[in-house]
Design a protein around this motif. Sequence first.
Motif, PDB file in Angstrom:
ATOM      1  N   GLY A   1       1.048  -1.667  -0.235  1.00 22.35           N
ATOM      2  CA  GLY A   1       0.073  -0.272  -0.094  1.00 22.35           C
ATOM      3  C   GLY A   1       0.712   0.900  -0.035  1.00 22.35           C
ATOM      4  O   GLY A   1       0.020   2.641  -0.803  1.00 22.35           O
ATOM      5  N   ALA A   2       1.789   1.328   0.558  1.00 27.54           N
ATOM      6  CA  ALA A   2       3.221   2.521   1.292  1.00 27.54           C
ATOM      7  C   ALA A   2       3.505   2.426  -0.903  1.00 27.54           C
ATOM      8  O   ALA A   2       3.821   3.921  -0.665  1.00 27.54           O
ATOM      9  CB  ALA A   2       3.564   2.197   1.803  1.00 27.54           C
ATOM     10  N   VAL A   3       4.321   1.062  -0.888  1.00 29.54           N
ATOM     11  CA  VAL A   3       5.600   1.597  -2.520  1.00 29.54           C
ATOM     12  C   VAL A   3       4.062   2.129  -3.033  1.00 29.54           C
ATOM     13  O   VAL A   3       4.419   2.615  -4.202  1.00 29.54           O
ATOM     14  CB  VAL A   3       5.313   0.131  -2.954  1.00 29.54           C
TER      15      VAL A   3
ATOM     16  N   GLU B   1       2.413  -5.414 -14.174  1.00 27.47           N
ATOM     17  CA  GLU B   1       1.216  -5.183 -13.350  1.00 27.47           C
ATOM     18  C   GLU B   1       1.143  -5.749 -11.916  1.00 27.47           C
ATOM     19  O   GLU B   1      -0.009  -6.277 -11.740  1.00 27.47           O
ATOM     20  CB  GLU B   1      -0.313  -4.858 -14.376  1.00 27.47           C
ATOM     21  N   ILE B   2       0.816  -4.785 -10.875  1.00 25.73           N
ATOM     22  CA  ILE B   2       0.509  -4.399  -9.875  1.00 25.73           C
ATOM     23  C   ILE B   2      -0.732  -4.195  -9.401  1.00 25.73           C
ATOM     24  O   ILE B   2      -0.553  -2.784  -9.172  1.00 25.73           O
ATOM     25  CB  ILE B   2       1.671  -4.798  -8.184  1.00 25.73           C
ATOM     26  N   PRO B   3      -2.457  -4.753  -9.177  1.00 26.22           N
ATOM     27  CA  PRO B   3      -3.267  -4.187  -8.687  1.00 26.22           C
ATOM     28  C   PRO B   3      -3.117  -3.373  -7.275  1.00 26.22           C
ATOM     29  O   PRO B   3      -1.963  -4.037  -6.980  1.00 26.22           O
ATOM     30  CB  PRO B   3      -4.676  -4.939  -9.081  1.00 26.22           C
ATOM     31  N   PRO B   4      -3.944  -1.979  -7.112  1.00 23.52           N
ATOM     32  CA  PRO B   4      -3.391  -1.481  -5.885  1.00 23.52           C
ATOM     33  C   PRO B   4      -3.774  -2.005  -5.314  1.00 23.52           C
ATOM     34  O   PRO B   4      -4.133  -0.971  -3.976  1.00 23.52           O
ATOM     35  CB  PRO B   4      -3.766   0.096  -7.033  1.00 23.52           C
ATOM     36  N   ASP B   5      -5.443  -2.749  -4.611  1.00 19.01           N
ATOM     37  CA  ASP B   5      -5.789  -3.228  -4.350  1.00 19.01           C
ATOM     38  C   ASP B   5      -5.330  -4.287  -2.735  1.00 19.01           C
ATOM     39  O   ASP B   5      -6.242  -4.793  -1.914  1.00 19.01           O
ATOM     40  CB  ASP B   5      -7.706  -3.708  -4.171  1.00 19.01           C
ATOM     41  N   TYR B   6      -3.718  -4.831  -2.885  1.00 19.76           N
ATOM     42  CA  TYR B   6      -3.214  -5.317  -1.910  1.00 19.76           C
ATOM     43  C   TYR B   6      -2.940  -4.618  -1.159  1.00 19.76           C
ATOM     44  O   TYR B   6      -2.277  -3.146  -0.259  1.00 19.76           O
ATOM     45  CB  TYR B   6      -1.581  -5.411  -2.869  1.00 19.76           C
TER      46      TYR B   6
END
Length: 643
Positions: free
Chosen positions: A131-133, A203-208
């Motif tokens: 989340g921070a990244v 691509e990493i989704p933002p909901d992790y």
Amino acid sequence: MIVKMKFVNISGPQNDIDRVMDLYLSRYEIQLESALSELKTVDNLRPFVETNPYKDALLKATQFVGYLSDPEDIVPDNSMGLNEIFELIRTTNDEYLKVQAKQDTLKKKREEKEAKQRVIEPFRPLNGDLGAVMNYKYIAYRFGKLPAEQYQKLEKYLLHDLEAIFVKGEQDDNFVYGAYFAAPAKIQKADAVFRSLHFERIEIPPDYQGTPDEACRKLTQEIFEIQKEMTDLDRQTEEMLVKEAPKLVAAKKRLEELAHNFDVRKVAAKVKDKKEDYYILCGWMAEDDVEKFMAEAQNDDKVFVVVEDDHDSYFGEPPTKLDNPKLFKPFEMFVGMYGLPAHNELDPTIFVGITYSFIFGVMFGDVGQGLLLVIAGALIYHFKKAPLAGIIATAGIFSTIFGFMFGSIFGFEDLIEPLWLRPIDHMTTLPFVGKLNTVFIVSIAFGMGLIVVAMVLHIINAMKEHDTQSAWFDANGVAGLVFYASVIVVVALFMSGHKTPAGIVLFVMFGVPLILILFKTPLTNKIKKKAEKMEESKAMFLVEGFFELFETLLSYFSNTLSFVRIGAFAVSHAAMMEVVLMLAGVEDGNTNWVIIVFGNLFVCLMEGLVVGIQVLRLEYYEMFSRFYKGSGRVFQPYSKKKN
């Protein structure tokens, strides 16, 4: 024995065809023929064009029963009527579809979770909070993978001068996963370098939430919960189906019968009358079944049955249905392999059963091994109903009998005295021949007898077919029988030291039958008063006839000698068992029982197989070829009998 067949026409009101099939014909075996093609003399015949109303319900019932474990062990509940069956299938299907809808939703949700897990799993060694990244303002980042060999270059040559940080994730045989970080002003340079190293972005989704490892563990728990819900739904479905299992099994069975009976329309025809349409069914039934069926339906004013007597002229050859005693039933397999008999031909099943078992016993005479064949064959036939096992059991009985005749038990010939002789050492002296093994002589004499019997059967078949040439003038007909029987008589008189007939008598015995065989075609034409012109000249006819006659004489000789193999295998069996006993050290007094056991099993299996094939060859080539055509077609009932 061949079951006598009758060709029957069955008709009635069109809407009554299902009742007739269900009430009457499902309890009898009938081979239905296409009414449209068989009843060519009936006008206004039309095919049925209807959709099977039971098909969809049957598919559902089959599906539900397929989900049950061991449905064949479930006792069906046959108390339901047709409307109840349809209602059962409908309600069960509704409940099943509701559960399946929930299952589909959960399955889709599980697949989404699994896809997210596959994306983040290679980055589990990274300790940063995702989340921070994802919310960094002054640091640019790229997640992805690069080939393992390129990572070595990066680590060795470029990483120190790149002004970027690469954090390694998991590594497999081909790729290294990870992420690199750089200041926004330096990210383009870093991107260029990593592109040259074949870096592939992911691509990493933002909901992790949390670290990659925490995200993976959370997704694993969510997938587990979803799978648990799906398992609960499966259990609910199973409980629902088990509760209705007896009814579902009964419904499936009943719908199969109804759907099958409805499909009779494919071979039926309908004809329009002034008042209403009628159906017509036609086919072959056993004579006994026809009488029973007509007796049952005589008071049914909606069923009309007509038995056609002149079927040969209009409906072709009837199919063949064999009905032999239980002991000979397995031998129908050998008859079927050669070809079923036509309706006007003798059924050779009993002949094959007796001769095959007898010859097998002579060639494989051993009390112990014969009993093994009886026990093994009987057990397999009892549980598996395999015809070959029944044949082996019957042949084993004769092997046991001839084992006593030859005095052999598992190869030991000193335990009991032979009731007849020992094949390997009993000799007989014949004039001008010298000493010959007695079993060889008896085998040839036995073969001559079988050939004579085969000729008699040929004559009977030819008489039944009204084939004058084949009955009287064929090499296996009366002429051939007289010639071959004369040869047997003369040889028997000569070998026994008696006087042979005079030359004139010999000419009549040998010459006249051969002349009849030579001129069989013109003689037949003369008897039938046919004036057929010869296609070739008389000289060519005589030349061809001479060579055919010579070939016939050779076949008599070779077929007779072929039966020597009976004695040869009887002797070879005893010789093989002598080898086994010698290897086991029986003569030295140090018997190795392991060799005895395995030697007997080897001989029993190998020689039993070879003898079985050789006996079948004798049946087909030396006997069947003389009297049997096997041109019949198998009887194929539309449905099996039911009570």
